[in-house]
Design a protein around this motif. Structure first.
Motif, PDB file in Angstrom:
ATOM      1  N   PRO A 103      32.126  12.678  51.343  1.00  0.00           N
ATOM      2  CA  PRO A 103      33.435  12.009  51.325  1.00  0.00           C
ATOM      3  C   PRO A 103      33.330  10.586  50.761  1.00  0.00           C
ATOM      4  O   PRO A 103      32.704   9.727  51.374  1.00  0.00           O
ATOM      5  CB  PRO A 103      33.848  11.983  52.805  1.00  0.00           C
ATOM      6  N   HIS A 104      33.921  10.377  49.587  1.00  0.00           N
ATOM      7  CA  HIS A 104      33.890   9.050  48.957  1.00  0.00           C
ATOM      8  C   HIS A 104      35.039   8.195  49.474  1.00  0.00           C
ATOM      9  O   HIS A 104      36.159   8.675  49.644  1.00  0.00           O
ATOM     10  CB  HIS A 104      34.001   9.170  47.430  1.00  0.00           C
ATOM     11  N   ARG A 105      34.758   6.911  49.679  1.00  0.00           N
ATOM     12  CA  ARG A 105      35.770   5.946  50.134  1.00  0.00           C
ATOM     13  C   ARG A 105      36.311   5.188  48.924  1.00  0.00           C
ATOM     14  O   ARG A 105      35.559   4.498  48.235  1.00  0.00           O
ATOM     15  CB  ARG A 105      35.149   4.973  51.137  1.00  0.00           C
ATOM     16  N   TYR A 106      37.591   5.324  48.659  1.00  0.00           N
ATOM     17  CA  TYR A 106      38.230   4.607  47.547  1.00  0.00           C
ATOM     18  C   TYR A 106      39.008   3.433  48.131  1.00  0.00           C
ATOM     19  O   TYR A 106      39.914   3.635  48.953  1.00  0.00           O
ATOM     20  CB  TYR A 106      39.128   5.550  46.745  1.00  0.00           C
ATOM     21  N   VAL A 107      38.627   2.235  47.712  1.00  0.00           N
ATOM     22  CA  VAL A 107      39.162   1.021  48.324  1.00  0.00           C
ATOM     23  C   VAL A 107      40.101   0.325  47.348  1.00  0.00           C
ATOM     24  O   VAL A 107      39.723   0.024  46.212  1.00  0.00           O
ATOM     25  CB  VAL A 107      38.010   0.072  48.737  1.00  0.00           C
ATOM     26  N   ILE A 108      41.347   0.130  47.794  1.00  0.00           N
ATOM     27  CA  ILE A 108      42.378  -0.529  46.975  1.00  0.00           C
ATOM     28  C   ILE A 108      42.564  -1.942  47.525  1.00  0.00           C
ATOM     29  O   ILE A 108      42.801  -2.114  48.721  1.00  0.00           O
ATOM     30  CB  ILE A 108      43.703   0.260  47.027  1.00  0.00           C
ATOM     31  N   LEU A 109      42.438  -2.936  46.638  1.00  0.00           N
ATOM     32  CA  LEU A 109      42.520  -4.323  47.085  1.00  0.00           C
ATOM     33  C   LEU A 109      43.439  -5.122  46.179  1.00  0.00           C
ATOM     34  O   LEU A 109      43.493  -4.882  44.959  1.00  0.00           O
ATOM     35  CB  LEU A 109      41.126  -4.967  47.053  1.00  0.00           C
ATOM     36  N   PHE A 117      37.022  -9.077  55.796  1.00  0.00           N
ATOM     37  CA  PHE A 117      38.327  -8.597  55.335  1.00  0.00           C
ATOM     38  C   PHE A 117      39.366  -9.133  56.298  1.00  0.00           C
ATOM     39  O   PHE A 117      39.464  -8.681  57.436  1.00  0.00           O
ATOM     40  CB  PHE A 117      38.327  -7.063  55.303  1.00  0.00           C
ATOM     41  N   ASP A 118      40.109 -10.134  55.843  1.00  0.00           N
ATOM     42  CA  ASP A 118      41.072 -10.812  56.709  1.00  0.00           C
ATOM     43  C   ASP A 118      42.405 -10.921  55.977  1.00  0.00           C
ATOM     44  O   ASP A 118      42.794 -11.993  55.513  1.00  0.00           O
ATOM     45  CB  ASP A 118      40.516 -12.198  57.065  1.00  0.00           C
ATOM     46  N   PRO A 119      43.125  -9.788  55.842  1.00  0.00           N
ATOM     47  CA  PRO A 119      44.330  -9.767  54.999  1.00  0.00           C
ATOM     48  C   PRO A 119      45.482 -10.567  55.599  1.00  0.00           C
ATOM     49  O   PRO A 119      45.558 -10.732  56.815  1.00  0.00           O
ATOM     50  CB  PRO A 119      44.680  -8.286  54.929  1.00  0.00           C
ATOM     51  N   SER A 120      46.368 -11.058  54.729  1.00  0.00           N
ATOM     52  CA  SER A 120      47.545 -11.793  55.208  1.00  0.00           C
ATOM     53  C   SER A 120      48.814 -10.964  55.030  1.00  0.00           C
ATOM     54  O   SER A 120      49.909 -11.438  55.323  1.00  0.00           O
ATOM     55  CB  SER A 120      47.671 -13.125  54.474  1.00  0.00           C
ATOM     56  N   ALA A 121      48.668  -9.721  54.548  1.00  0.00           N
ATOM     57  CA  ALA A 121      49.833  -8.846  54.397  1.00  0.00           C
ATOM     58  C   ALA A 121      49.447  -7.405  54.690  1.00  0.00           C
ATOM     59  O   ALA A 121      48.295  -7.006  54.529  1.00  0.00           O
ATOM     60  CB  ALA A 121      50.404  -8.953  52.988  1.00  0.00           C
ATOM     61  N   LEU A 122      50.454  -6.654  55.122  1.00  0.00           N
ATOM     62  CA  LEU A 122      50.288  -5.218  55.357  1.00  0.00           C
ATOM     63  C   LEU A 122      50.622  -4.495  54.061  1.00  0.00           C
ATOM     64  O   LEU A 122      51.626  -4.790  53.414  1.00  0.00           O
ATOM     65  CB  LEU A 122      51.234  -4.764  56.464  1.00  0.00           C
ATOM     66  N   ILE A 151      41.302 -11.925  49.308  1.00  0.00           N
ATOM     67  CA  ILE A 151      41.965 -10.618  49.362  1.00  0.00           C
ATOM     68  C   ILE A 151      43.213 -10.767  50.229  1.00  0.00           C
ATOM     69  O   ILE A 151      43.135 -11.215  51.367  1.00  0.00           O
ATOM     70  CB  ILE A 151      41.020  -9.552  49.948  1.00  0.00           C
ATOM     71  N   VAL A 152      44.369 -10.403  49.664  1.00  0.00           N
ATOM     72  CA  VAL A 152      45.639 -10.559  50.375  1.00  0.00           C
ATOM     73  C   VAL A 152      45.944  -9.297  51.203  1.00  0.00           C
ATOM     74  O   VAL A 152      46.483  -9.381  52.303  1.00  0.00           O
ATOM     75  CB  VAL A 152      46.783 -10.850  49.376  1.00  0.00           C
ATOM     76  N   ALA A 153      45.580  -8.135  50.662  1.00  0.00           N
ATOM     77  CA  ALA A 153      45.845  -6.879  51.371  1.00  0.00           C
ATOM     78  C   ALA A 153      44.902  -5.802  50.848  1.00  0.00           C
ATOM     79  O   ALA A 153      44.408  -5.902  49.721  1.00  0.00           O
ATOM     80  CB  ALA A 153      47.302  -6.444  51.172  1.00  0.00           C
ATOM     81  N   GLY A 154      44.672  -4.788  51.661  1.00  0.00           N
ATOM     82  CA  GLY A 154      43.785  -3.706  51.234  1.00  0.00           C
ATOM     83  C   GLY A 154      44.025  -2.435  52.030  1.00  0.00           C
ATOM     84  O   GLY A 154      44.653  -2.447  53.097  1.00  0.00           O
ATOM     85  N   MET A 155      43.522  -1.346  51.478  1.00  0.00           N
ATOM     86  CA  MET A 155      43.692  -0.019  52.080  1.00  0.00           C
ATOM     87  C   MET A 155      42.561   0.855  51.542  1.00  0.00           C
ATOM     88  O   MET A 155      41.958   0.521  50.525  1.00  0.00           O
ATOM     89  CB  MET A 155      45.055   0.528  51.656  1.00  0.00           C
ATOM     90  N   TYR A 156      42.271   1.965  52.211  1.00  0.00           N
ATOM     91  CA  TYR A 156      41.332   2.899  51.608  1.00  0.00           C
ATOM     92  C   TYR A 156      41.743   4.327  51.901  1.00  0.00           C
ATOM     93  O   TYR A 156      42.543   4.590  52.795  1.00  0.00           O
ATOM     94  CB  TYR A 156      39.893   2.608  52.041  1.00  0.00           C
ATOM     95  N   LEU A 157      41.221   5.227  51.080  1.00  0.00           N
ATOM     96  CA  LEU A 157      41.466   6.655  51.263  1.00  0.00           C
ATOM     97  C   LEU A 157      40.151   7.377  51.005  1.00  0.00           C
ATOM     98  O   LEU A 157      39.188   6.781  50.504  1.00  0.00           O
ATOM     99  CB  LEU A 157      42.568   7.131  50.313  1.00  0.00           C
ATOM    100  N   THR A 158      40.103   8.634  51.387  1.00  0.00           N
ATOM    101  CA  THR A 158      38.884   9.420  51.251  1.00  0.00           C
ATOM    102  C   THR A 158      39.167  10.648  50.381  1.00  0.00           C
ATOM    103  O   THR A 158      40.221  11.275  50.535  1.00  0.00           O
ATOM    104  CB  THR A 158      38.397   9.868  52.649  1.00  0.00           C
ATOM    105  N   VAL A 159      38.261  10.953  49.465  1.00  0.00           N
ATOM    106  CA  VAL A 159      38.354  12.183  48.674  1.00  0.00           C
ATOM    107  C   VAL A 159      36.975  12.837  48.665  1.00  0.00           C
ATOM    108  O   VAL A 159      35.962  12.174  48.432  1.00  0.00           O
ATOM    109  CB  VAL A 159      38.828  11.913  47.223  1.00  0.00           C
ATOM    110  N   THR A 205      53.641  -1.386  48.311  1.00  0.00           N
ATOM    111  CA  THR A 205      54.519  -2.445  48.824  1.00  0.00           C
ATOM    112  C   THR A 205      53.734  -3.295  49.817  1.00  0.00           C
ATOM    113  O   THR A 205      52.750  -2.839  50.395  1.00  0.00           O
ATOM    114  CB  THR A 205      55.783  -1.894  49.513  1.00  0.00           C
ATOM    115  N   LEU A 206      54.177  -4.533  49.973  1.00  0.00           N
ATOM    116  CA  LEU A 206      53.520  -5.483  50.874  1.00  0.00           C
ATOM    117  C   LEU A 206      54.519  -6.074  51.861  1.00  0.00           C
ATOM    118  O   LEU A 206      55.653  -6.388  51.480  1.00  0.00           O
ATOM    119  CB  LEU A 206      52.923  -6.658  50.087  1.00  0.00           C
ATOM    120  N   VAL A 207      54.105  -6.222  53.109  1.00  0.00           N
ATOM    121  CA  VAL A 207      54.875  -6.951  54.115  1.00  0.00           C
ATOM    122  C   VAL A 207      53.980  -8.088  54.627  1.00  0.00           C
ATOM    123  O   VAL A 207      52.870  -7.817  55.107  1.00  0.00           O
ATOM    124  CB  VAL A 207      55.287  -6.032  55.287  1.00  0.00           C
TER     125      VAL A 207
END
Ligand SMILES: *[C@@H]1O[C@H](CO)[C@@H](O)[C@H](O)[C@H]1NC(C)=O
Ligand SMILES: *[C@@H]1O[C@H](CO)[C@@H](O)[C@H](O)[C@H]1NC(C)=O
Ligand SMILES: *[C@@H]1O[C@H](CO)[C@@H](O)[C@H](O)[C@H]1NC(C)=O
Ligand SMILES: *[C@@H]1O[C@H](CO)[C@@H](O)[C@H](O)[C@H]1NC(C)=O
Ligand SMILES: *[C@@H]1O[C@H](CO)[C@@H](O)[C@H](O)[C@H]1NC(C)=O
Length: 274
Positions: free
Chosen positions: A151-157, A43-48, A195-203, A77-79
């Motif tokens: 706790p499930h990891r939901y990954v947004i890419l 995972f080597d994103p080029s944007a935040l 992959i340009v950017a990614g994030m995850y959350l837990t539910v 949003t992306l930076v």
């Protein structure tokens, strides 16, 4: 005049620095939660990325959220990481359930969101992800993990979607319901770019009966960007605690730290001016 340029350059430099540090924090959290290497080989994103829910505002990596909090479709949003990064025009946006830490990802992932032809709007330095004119294959479906499953990891890419992108026949039409698919096979077979950017959350739904290994803390002072600042404000700051959820809620010290750093640089520039 020269001093004004120095100040401007220092502020811009500090902003790029903090973007790099924030991206490294997401990367560290992905590794910590074993999203890398279990779901993604790298995972080597080029944007935040900033992921915003109307219920809670902007989330931090791995933040523990309730099903109610993640019901509304988030805004994104992306930076760009720095001024040499040119973001693609077309993206594929997805959110998958990678399950709790320890899940066998070779069995596939539940697809909670899949949109092709996503574009960006707004200023170059902070762009909103827009689904206007895009093809929503699977509309956003808020996480609803089974009770007691941990706790499930939901990954947004966000993947770069090149002109040669060709979706598989059974994932090419809007209103395709939520189902299990193989994220990596999909990305490879359809010809998606990096992959340009990614994030995850837990539910988590109810108490866990699963005996899966927890993740450990991300210490932001150990990230490469924290070292290259040469700023003492970067050392010894702990932006995580021993679980994905608390890692998330502890990201505010990182923000504070970045602000402190920006003001330190600003103050120094002002000192030179006077
Ligand atoms: C800009 O960011 C990209 C993506 O993270 C990185 O590969 C590149 O080395 C960076 N360039 C500079 C000049 O920092
Ligand atoms: C972009 O700007 C919006 C509005 O000011 C802000 O909420 C968001 O966090 C910014 N995005 C990033 C990635 O910093
Ligand atoms: C995460 O939130 C759920 C409620 O949504 C709660 O049951 C669980 O204990 C929380 N986990 C942690 C580690 O805080
Ligand atoms: C962008 O994506 C949309 C929807 O998938 C597609 O129709 C369009 O041709 C793409 N544009 C480019 C330049 O790839
Ligand atoms: C689409 O078809 C492929 C190959 O026939 C199959 O492996 C996959 O499970 C299907 N995906 C969905 C989401 O139905």
């Amino acid at each position: 005049m020269f001093t004004l340029i120095t100040i401007a350059a220092a502020i811009l430099g500090a902003t790029a620095q903090s973007t790099t540090l924030d991206i490294q924090a997401i990367q560290a959290n992905f590794q910590n939660a074993l999203i890398v290497p279990n779901l993604l080989p790298s995972f080597d994103p080029s944007a935040l990325i900033a992921l915003d829910f109307s219920t809670v505002g902007q989330i931090s990596p791995g933040q523990n959220l309730t099903q109610d909090q993640v019901k509304p479709t988030p805004s994104i949003t992306l930076v760009p990481a720095n001024s040499s990064v040119t973001l693609p025009k077309n993206f594929t946006l997805t959110m998958v359930d990678a399950g709790p830490v320890g899940t066998d990802e070779s069995q596939g992932q539940t697809r909670h969101w899949l949109v092709n032809g996503v574009s960006l709007t707004g200023s170059a330095s902070n762009q909103s992800v827009s689904t206007t004119g895009a093809t929503p294959i699977t509309d956003y479906a808020g996480p609803a993990p089974p009770a007691g499953s941990g706790p499930h990891r939901y990954v947004i890419l966000l993947f770069e979607q090149p002109a040669s992108f060709t979706p598989p026949a059974n994932l090419s039409q809007p209103n395709t319901p939520v189902s299990v698919f193989d994220l990596n096979a999909y990305a490879k077979d359809s010809g998606l770019g990096p992959i340009v950017a990614g994030m995850y959350l837990t539910v988590q739904n109810g108490d866990t009966t699963a005996s899966l290994s927890p993740t450990s803390a991300v210490i932001t002072s150990t990230l490469p960007a924290a070292h290259s600042t040469g700023s003492s404000s970067a050392s010894g700051t702990k932006s995580g605690s021993p679980s994905p959820s608390t890692t998330a809620s502890a990201a505010s010290p990182l923000v504070v730290m970045n602000t402190v750093f920006t003001f330190t640089v600003f103050g120094l520039a002002l000192f030179i001016l006077l």
